[in-house]
Enzyme design. Sequence first.
Site, PDB file in Angstrom:
ATOM      1  N   HIS A  16      -2.965   5.838   6.291  1.00  0.00           N
ATOM      2  CA  HIS A  16      -1.128   6.147   6.483  1.00  0.00           C
ATOM      3  C   HIS A  16      -1.098   7.999   5.804  1.00  0.00           C
ATOM      4  O   HIS A  16      -1.902   8.072   5.073  1.00  0.00           O
ATOM      5  CB  HIS A  16      -0.446   5.387   5.646  1.00  0.00           C
ATOM      6  N   CYS A  42       0.615  -1.022   0.294  1.00  0.00           N
ATOM      7  CA  CYS A  42      -0.167   0.231  -0.164  1.00  0.00           C
ATOM      8  C   CYS A  42       1.018   1.318  -0.161  1.00  0.00           C
ATOM      9  O   CYS A  42       0.727   2.055  -0.624  1.00  0.00           O
ATOM     10  CB  CYS A  42      -1.290  -0.027   0.947  1.00  0.00           C
TER      11      CYS A  42
END
Length: 361
Positions: A222, A142
């Site tokens: 994130h 990711c």
Amino acid sequence: MLRVGVNGYGTIGKRVADAVAAQPDMEVAGVAKTTPNFEAEAAHRRGYPVHAAREDRRDAFDDAGVPVAGDLDDLVVESDIVVDCTPAGIGAENRAVYERHDTPALYQGGEDADVADASFNARANYDEVAASDAEHVRVVSCNTTGLSRVLAPLDEQYGVEKARATLVRRGGDPSQPDRGPINDILPDPVTVPSHHGPDVNTVLPDLAVDTMGVTVPATLMHLHSVNVTLETEAEAAAVAETLTDESRVFLVPGDARVAGPAHLKEYAQDAGRPRGDLWENCVWAESIAVEGRDLYFFQAIHQESDVVPENVDAIRAVCTDTEAAESVVETNRALGVGFGESEETRRVAADGEGAAASADD
Ligand code: NAD
């Protein structure tokens, strides 16, 4: 129709299965799981044939009342390609099973790069992977996906002399109550650079990039703090336009007053996104700043979903002659990738009015 098997039906696997089912040229051959938990039951309810990934767990599925369509070998035989979404390290063990049946396979970013013949990100190296005839391909993680999607166009447009990114990483996914920290801020890894920079180089081999990682008590997304020294000078508005042109980058307008991942997730849910997924990099338009050749910006990355469209494209790159652009457009269309606000985001990024707007409430 391409028949796609999904081995490992957790955070990534369930999303990949639904994304495959949404494509006009693919169908889900079945999913494999080790445990007959609520996710197995949900897979069955969605109509996916559920396979017991381990023979010794088959009785557990029977006991739980989840009908078993077969074992892992059966799923591999019935599939044109398997997307392995098992926990990190298990994919490497599974490669022998896929090879035994001469079935191509995709692996996820938790695996070491050498699990596969090539690593993949659609924006960075679709054409190379498609041309290589690689049958075992790893979709990068990711964070690496998030970095590659912005660094590739910046490198093409302005040249990247050096990219540096601090990755503020979520401690776990919302469905992982056993992850942490719950009250700390960890250099993670404490060694510099973190593995993410070298991982970007598995799909953009010539790009100079260093990364540092920090893990925080959060589950939503994130957050990347990115600094890129460009080879040529660029205006912030031009960079905003470059990123707006990327179908998997969402330039968050200042007047949307999005303070952070919580607002982004709320927006995705309000927009009716499945599971509140954000497949796109979310770049704050207001954060784009340039000093000389130094570019700065913040972006949020939804770890649970940004790799999902990449897996769909990787399936086409491995199994078909579909061109990169055609696959990306098809995947985006079938999933609904893109918020489609390009004119607005351009205007806001250019005149910076969002900063003033967000100060008044
Ligand atoms: P997960 O734990 O949510 O799901 C893994 C699933 O595989 C679970 O359902 C588990 O029961 C099942 N499983 C365990 N052992 C198995 C086996 N031997 N055979 C078949 N199934 C098995 O994990 P995840 O977060 O979906 O991660 C999967 C992969 O994707 C990892 O490589 C991870 O690094 C990578 N990845 C995860 C994220 C993320 O943020 N969650 C993002 C990008 C990539």
